[in-house]
Enzyme design. Structure first.
Site, PDB file in Angstrom:
ATOM      1  N   GLY A 144       0.802  -1.216   0.000  1.00 27.00           N
ATOM      2  CA  GLY A 144       0.000   0.000   0.000  1.00 27.00           C
ATOM      3  C   GLY A 144       0.837   1.268   0.000  1.00 27.00           C
ATOM      4  O   GLY A 144       1.937   1.309  -0.555  1.00 27.00           O
ATOM      5  N   SER A 145       0.317   2.276   0.697  1.00 29.07           N
ATOM      6  CA  SER A 145       0.912   3.603   0.590  1.00 29.07           C
ATOM      7  C   SER A 145       2.337   3.694   1.113  1.00 29.07           C
ATOM      8  O   SER A 145       3.020   4.672   0.827  1.00 29.07           O
ATOM      9  CB  SER A 145       0.046   4.599   1.350  1.00 29.07           C
TER      10      SER A 145
END
Lengths: 567, 229
Positions: free
Chosen positions: A282-283
């Site tokens: 993810g981020s």
């Protein structure tokens, strides 16, 4: 010569006179005999001296010395494993295993009855059946404690014998199971450090010293377990690493198991998420997109990215989570974790350079680490533009947490890639470091990571006095090719103190469920970051890291982000 | 004449024989001693080995934390409790001059001395052990007044028979605990037991209940007060 010899050899019949060629022949024969005799005599003399030398003079003490040596040091079949402060993590204890020769048993019934009474877990009927067999060797019980051995000896039953064995014990098995691993019944390592260092443990009596600090391990596990329980996650993993030399100081994967009783553990519990599991991160991957853009000079703090509309490519649409729907400056893209802005940034340097940069950070090859359980990353192949876009914000590529923490660490420690290690590095030892980005890029990344904690999604990670910097992440889980909305991984990756990182850390929760307190969110910022605020002060107190005044002018200056930031 | 020399030689031979015999026996006795001592050394090493395992086992951080929570009124440190020597206020200059009447009127100078700096030195000392290798049992009792721990332990009505066993751990598998618990054979009959340690060690084997080490460690592993948020 001949005449003299005949004088010497006077025992030959004197009256025997041989003349001419016959005499010559006999002389030659005599000479040969004599030379041969002398040679044999010398040889025997040498052997005799050597025998005296061996038994009396020189090495007469040797057998006794050998005995003494053997007897004065305790040799175990397998060396110990200790942590960085010499706390025992694995050791061998001597035990005896009891067996019987049924033919020598005078009264099998009586023996079985008394043994069953003396030893717990021994069934009388079963034992009697074994004693009645025709064999000459039957096990009664393996690995008796000395107390039980004394009890058996006190019974005084003929036909019972002890087989000396060693048994592997893990005093901290409950909290370091994934690290130490375990051995099979024959004391061969079949998991964890026991397997990786199997040869060394069996050959040398020197303990293997790991980089782990068992106290930190306990703190990390306790905090992670608290978080997993609070958010009813199915699991979690966390690591703390020394930013400068790559030592893994603590490594927890939940659910975990006790290495003393690995047979009781489920396969999920035995699975080491930190090294064997690979996940879409993810981020937290945006750290690398930003670092690459800064490194390639395709962005700076004043760049502006349009995040007002989703990006559509083919059948995909790239949204922002709680988007700002406007134009964002580069630090704002990082702060708000805008997928759209990050993708636009990645498009500026392109997929080839992205791939090259991620390889430099060791994210495209399996990690090198001192555990046998290593999961290779899942890397898009071919690397298309769509892959570039999704990888920019951490989807479409899966790496192990170990790889992630090493790459994040290189992004904050001044741009030097250090291989994570489970072994304690000796003081002052040289180890390879590879420059993967300029010190300036790394310095700008530190400012950005601090910004996320001060004003962005990781505000709850702030541990006052320790200058935590980091990035949260939330990845939807890809289950059999489909992303599931409600199954997610929530992450935090960061370091402290961010001005000059000493420790890097990574926290991952697997499928956390939102609670009332988190207002229905289960993202990295709500779930993983709060743990950092509790964890960091405990670790800092443990390692004697003094808190600092975060408002000092020079600290503010080091972390200043020169860009327009709206709020 | 011949007789005298014969007796002399016989006597000499006899003396040498007796001497050799004695020497041989003494050497043999010494060798037996050596062998016995070596065996004893190995037994002691074995006992030390077992004790080290037990020491590591009863020093499990989670166990120490539970004990500290139960018996000590201490909390984990928070960053605001720490400071540095440089942060301390400078010592006020000694009142060299005779006290001026103004001083008497304004009792301010006493304040900086009386008001404690943010970090009492005792706290700072608690931070220190963190950097050292953990088990420091000898120093800990000296630093802390041990008696308070004892009466409290007694008031908790803890069974005195098996104080060292971490029995109340709810989730622990019994195997290692049992094994280590039973690792010390009964001292009564060591004859049949090849692994029984020597006499002196067995005295040291009984570990008093969570003595000072737990206290030394509380700064490291004490539960954070913030947990009860």
């Amino acid at each position: 010569m001949a005449t003299r010899l005949s004088d010497v050899l006077s025992f030959l019949p004197a009256r025997l006179k041989i003349e001419g060629s016959a005499k010559q022949t006999i002389d030659v024969a005599r000479n040969r005999l004599l030379v041969g005799g002398i040679m044999f005599a010398l040889a025997f003399l040498v052997v005799g001296f050597r025998v005296v030398d061996l038994t009396v003079i020189n090495e007469g003490r040797e057998p006794r010395l050998a005995n003494a040596h053997r007897l004065t040091t305790l040799e175990m079949d397998r060396a110990d494993i200790v942590d960085r402060n010499d706390v025992l993590l694995a050791t061998s204890l001597r035990t005896g295993s009891l067996y019987a020769n049924p033919r020598q048993l005078l009264d099998p019934e009586d023996a079985a009855r008394r043994l069953a009474r003396a030893l717990p877990g021994v069934n009388e009927a079963e034992l009697l059946a074994r004693f009645r067999s025709e064999r000459t060797f039957v096990w009664v019980k393996r690995s008796l404690t000395p107390r039980q051995q004394a009890a058996v000896n006190r019974l005084g039953i003929p036909g019972l014998f002890f087989q000396r064995e060693e048994r592997r014990i893990y005093p901290h098995g409950q909290i370091a199971g994934h690290i130490t691993g375990f051995t099979d019944i024959d004391n061969r390592g079949i998991a964890g450090a026991e397997q990786y260092f199997d040869e060394r443990l069996r050959r040398s009596n020197e303990p293997v010293q790991l980089a782990i600090d068992i106290r930190a391990q306990h703190i990390l596990r306790e905090e992670l377990a608290h978080q997993v329980a609070e958010f009813r996650a199915i699991g979690g993993s966390a690591m703390v690493m020394d930013s400068n030399n790559g030592e893994i100081l603590a490594m927890v994967s939940l659910p975990d198991f006790d290495s003393n009783t690995p047979a009781l553990a489920s396969p999920e519990a035995r699975f080491n998420r930190n090294t064997l599991g690979v996940y879409e991160m993810g981020s937290t991957f945006k750290v690398f997109t930003f670092a690459a853009a800064l490194e390639y000079g395709t962005t700076n703090f004043n760049a502006v990215y349009d995040a007002s509309r989703p990006i559509e490519i083919g059948r995909f649409t790239i949204h922002d989570f709680r988007g700002q729907n406007r134009r964002l400056t580069m630090p704002e893209v990082f702060m708000y974790s805008s997928n759209i802005g990050t993708v636009r940034m990645a498009m500026q340097f392109g997929r080839e350079r992205q791939r090259e940069f991620l390889s430099r950070l060791g994210l495209t090859r399996a990690a090198q680490f001192e555990l046998p359980e290593i999961g290779p990353p899942i890397v898009p192949n071919p690397w298309r533009d769509i892959n570039m876009m999704t990888v920019a914000f951490g989807h479409g590529m899966a790496v192990s947490p170990l790889q992630l923490i090493a790459a994040v660490n290189a992004s904050v420690n001044g741009g030097l890639m250090v291989r994570p290690t489970l072994l304690r590095r000796p003081e002052g030892a040289e180890f390879p470091r590879e420059r993967v980005m300029t010190a300036q890029t790394s310095e700008q990344m530190r400012r950005l990571l601090r910004l996320v904690v001060e004003r962005g999604s990781a505000r709850s990670a702030a541990a006052p006095g320790y200058l935590v910097g980091g990035k949260t992440g939330t990845a939807e889980k890809n289950v059999r090719g489909r992303y599931r909305q409600n199954a997610r991984m929530s992450l935090f990756a960061g370091a402290f103190p961010i001005t000059a990182p000493r420790y890097s850390m990574l926290i991952i929760l697997d499928e956390p469920q939102a609670t009332a307190r988190t207002q229905g969110f289960a993202t990295g910022g709500w779930v993983a970051a709060p743990m950092v605020a509790r964890l960091v002060p405990r670790l800092a107190a443990l390692w004697g890291l003094p808190p600092m005044d975060e408002t000092q002018p020079q600290v503010r200056q080091q972390l200043f982000v020169n860009a327009a930031l709206s709020r | 004449m011949i007789r005298a020399s014969t007796f002399l030689w016989i006597g000499l031979a006899g003396a040498v024989g007796v001497g050799t015999y004695q020497l041989k026996h003494r050497v043999q006795a010494l060798e037996d001693d050596l062998f016995r001592l070596n065996r004893q050394i190995v037994a002691e090493q074995d006992a030390i080995h077992v004790l080290r395992a037990e020491w590591a086992y009863i020093n499990q951080p989670q166990r120490l934390e539970a004990l500290a929570q139960r018996h000590l009124a201490m909390q984990a440190m928070v960053p605001t409790q720490m400071g540095q020597v440089a942060d301390l206020p400078r010592r006020p200059p000694p009142p060299a001059a005779p006290p001026a009447p103004v001083m008497a009127a304004v009792p301010v100078p006493a304040a900086p001395i009386a008001s404690p700096p943010p970090v009492p030195p005792a706290r700072a000392a608690l931070v220190r052990p963190a950097a050292e290798p953990r088990p420091a049992p000898q120093t800990a009792p000296a630093a802390d007044p041990a008696p308070p721990a004892e009466p409290r332990a007694a008031s908790e009505r803890r069974p005195a028979a098996a104080p060292a066993r971490p029995a109340p751990r709810p989730n622990s598998e019994p195997s290692i605990a049992d094994l280590l618990a039973a690792m010390r054979p009964p001292p009564a009959d060591r004859t049949g037991d090849p692994y029984a340690g020597g006499g002196p060690a067995s005295g040291a084997r009984r570990m008093p209940a969570a003595q000072a080490p737990a206290r030394g460690d509380v700064a490291l592993t004490g539960a954070p007060a913030s947990r009860s948020e």
